[in-house]
Design an enzyme around this catalytic site. Sequence first.
Site, PDB file in Angstrom:
ATOM      1  N   ASP A 110       0.873  -1.162   0.000  1.00 57.63           N
ATOM      2  CA  ASP A 110       0.000   0.000   0.000  1.00 57.63           C
ATOM      3  C   ASP A 110       0.918   1.220   0.000  1.00 57.63           C
ATOM      4  O   ASP A 110       2.104   1.126   0.359  1.00 57.63           O
ATOM      5  CB  ASP A 110      -0.898  -0.031   1.247  1.00 57.63           C
ATOM      6  CG  ASP A 110      -1.804   1.176   1.338  1.00 57.63           C
ATOM      7  OD1 ASP A 110      -2.352   1.585   0.296  1.00 57.63           O
ATOM      8  OD2 ASP A 110      -1.941   1.727   2.441  1.00 57.63           O
TER       9      ASP A 110
ATOM     10  N   ASP B 150      -0.107   5.061   0.875  1.00 58.30           N
ATOM     11  CA  ASP B 150      -0.349   6.064   1.910  1.00 58.30           C
ATOM     12  C   ASP B 150      -0.312   5.428   3.298  1.00 58.30           C
ATOM     13  O   ASP B 150      -1.097   4.548   3.610  1.00 58.30           O
ATOM     14  CB  ASP B 150      -1.714   6.721   1.690  1.00 58.30           C
ATOM     15  CG  ASP B 150      -1.834   7.318   0.290  1.00 58.30           C
ATOM     16  OD1 ASP B 150      -0.914   8.040  -0.110  1.00 58.30           O
ATOM     17  OD2 ASP B 150      -2.839   7.050  -0.391  1.00 58.30           O
TER      18      ASP B 150
END
Length: 247
Positions: free
Chosen positions: A15, A17
């Site tokens: 991922d 953020d």
Amino acid sequence: MRLGLPDSIEAALFDLDGVLTDTAAVHERAWQQVFDEFLEQRCGTGFQPFTPRDYQDFVDGRPRFDGVREFLRSRNITVPEGESDAPPGENTVHGIGNRKDLLLRTLIDRDGVHVYDGTVKYLSAVRAAGLRIAVVSSSANAEAVLRAADLARFVEVRVDGKSFAAEGLRGKPAPDGFLSAAADLAVAPGSAAVFEDAVAGVAAGHAGAFGFVVGVERTGERQHAEALRRAGADVIVGDLAELDRAR
């Protein structure tokens, strides 16, 4: 184990953020401003503000418009869907989501992107070890963030919010984005590790039967760490550098 991962792992699916960059905090700021303005307009000055818990429970890790729907549902508020290109001033699901996207890009352009201390070191070690690298993000701005953070050079495959929309992928907690990235890398899910800071993202990694799921908890909040573990994280770390030291 190498890099804190089982020896069977051939690919790392990150991922973006909150895992590689500190843009999760920027996303949260943008959501708070947009939702608080909407709630004040709808409910008056006595409205209940958007909270960090709301962000974690209803928005974090989800595609933008799913986040709007989930949060408003939590407040028993219903608004029309609107068109996908709804203007930011329109109080529809797409209008609210587009307002948040506009504000996010403004904040990133103004303040830049902060990369966590352990990110480049760990990505460099992962690449040196011969593992494939992908980024799987619900954000439609992932390409711009990777470029601003000078991280695009590490990434072979990117599955982002635009990919989710174009390919009809279900958002996290469904595993579709991670499965798509693994397929693009020609790696079986069981031979790939997922790195996530959101409960929805960890749940997606678990649902996809990936070989290892790393939960990243940077706030020191025990409740969130426990939620990540319940969702299926095999290990919880505060920074990717903790895994690098496990070599």
